[in-house]
Scaffold this active site. Sequence first.
Site, short mmCIF file in Angstrom:
data_model
loop_
_atom_site.label_atom_id
_atom_site.label_comp_id
_atom_site.label_asym_id
_atom_site.label_seq_id
_atom_site.Cartn_x
_atom_site.Cartn_y
_atom_site.Cartn_z
N TYR A 1 0.83 -1.21 0.00
CA TYR A 1 0.00 0.00 0.00
C TYR A 1 0.87 1.26 0.00
O TYR A 1 0.60 2.22 -0.73
CB TYR A 1 -0.89 -0.04 1.24
CG TYR A 1 -1.94 1.05 1.33
CD1 TYR A 1 -3.05 1.04 0.51
CD2 TYR A 1 -1.83 2.05 2.29
CE1 TYR A 1 -4.02 2.02 0.61
CE2 TYR A 1 -2.80 3.03 2.41
CZ TYR A 1 -3.90 3.02 1.57
OH TYR A 1 -4.86 3.99 1.69
N LYS B 1 0.93 4.12 -2.86
CA LYS B 1 0.51 5.47 -2.52
C LYS B 1 1.60 6.50 -2.74
O LYS B 1 1.32 7.66 -3.07
CB LYS B 1 0.01 5.51 -1.07
CG LYS B 1 -1.37 4.86 -0.90
CD LYS B 1 -2.40 5.44 -1.85
CE LYS B 1 -3.82 5.05 -1.52
NZ LYS B 1 -4.78 5.56 -2.53
#
Length: 543
Positions: A163, A167
Amino acid sequence: MSELRYDNQVVVITGAGAGLGRAYALFFASRGAKVVVNDLGGSGKGEGNDTKPADAVVSEIRSAGGVAVADHHSVTSGDLIIETAIKNFGRIDVLINNAGILRDVSFRNMAQRDWDLIMEVHVKGAYKCTRAAWPYFRKQKYGRVINTSSASGLFGNFGQTNYAAAKFALVGFTETVALEGKKYNIQANVLAPGAGSRLTATVMTPEVLAAMSPVYVVPLVAVLVHSSNTETGSIFEAAAGTFSKIRWERSKGALFRPDDSFTAGAVVRMWEEIGDFEKEKPEHPSGSADMIAKLEEAKKAPRGDGDKTLDFRGKVVLVTGGAAGLGKAYCIEFAALGTKVAVNDVASTASVVEEIKKAGGEAIGVTLSVEKGEEIVKAVIEAYGRIDIIVNNAGILGDKAFSNMTDETWESVLAVHLGGTYRVTKAAWPYMLKQKYGRIVNITSTTGIYGNFGQSNYAAAKAGTLGFGRSLALEGAKYNIYINTVAPTAGTAMTRTIMPEDVVQALKPDYIAPLVVALCNQYSEKIEALSTVGREKQQKWRF
């Protein structure tokens, strides 16, 4: 905010069936915009699909007198989402890339699917939607894009290497499309929101969820996508009604004379000065430093003592992309200090291996793409029985203006830089955990930090390595595994395509190697577990 209106504008919001996306949709519809409510309706882990979430939000908007249509496509089919806007409303003015999923798991337990799904939804999804909207933005000379990052991406978070990588990749991507879009009045910004949603409900108490309502994020987005806005290429945090802007910070650093006294040992001894943000006022840059000027300044610096006391005997290093340029410089430097070197490249590694052996060192060649990270690490283990250090250096370029970017060019660059870094590191991780020792240096780029025209794919990949390294460092510290990231500026075969030849000749890869080696020495916990460093005026970056 009563004066902000979006009459006659079309706003496309991905992941708008709940949480932040729903809050955006309701707001923009209430201020005169025509809204495309996109949501696949899958689970928080990216499984399944359901039309009800998007349909329910559209129904809510229409009941309040607004105009909206639902779209149920995955963001990986961004062209179909944008097609929904064009077919129904004839244009698109604002794109909010908000869709996201979580597949949180410690790095040791992460499966390839956990990595791939996160990359597809967050990174590829944002790319596909933005790329599909781009021709319309350019033609009408107007467009607003918000890409949704996360505090996990900016600062790292345990159990979120996938993640965080995704991101942070959106930061480099956004900074680049912002540069390319300026000429056409297309603005792009990054938002790292903190809000209660189905994704955060598993980690927030009910009280915190209430305080972190999505509606408290909406005002910042409303300003950033309004026609009056002039901000572009920036990073913002928003949570509980508090808005702030994020910027890079560069220490004054240390200069090393570019001669035989510039060694890894010299770098270690100067480490406090390199990372000192207090003694001298730091810079807040928006682009890379003038390395040629710094090189000329460094030539006037006093000689170091040329100390070579760092000892890597018994250690094994894997350098990807080690057949030439920076990778070769790292291999030679490590070998000179007693390290057993695994030289990896898709090109022939024979000449580097032979050079090391002629100098009395030990080396093997592994001729494979980093996309086969498991096979590369297996070859190292079979040859030496262990792996202590990785320098994730392999890379390719696929430079194209965003308006000409193809899916193949996008995916190939991401696969090598970010996917390759993941695959090699993942394969080596069990060995490092077992021996409670590891040093990893990931190679990013100033393009990943600041963006660069024509390199949206490269910027996304290189920024992604930053987010990946920040999170992985948190997981590795307990096991004496340290991860750092270096953004080198050097003359290589890759940079020769964008640098004048005299600059290529001046910025030698040999000037980067001492820093990389210093970060991998066995006492590097004294250096720090987490930093991102440039060259010559050795620079440490932080948010």
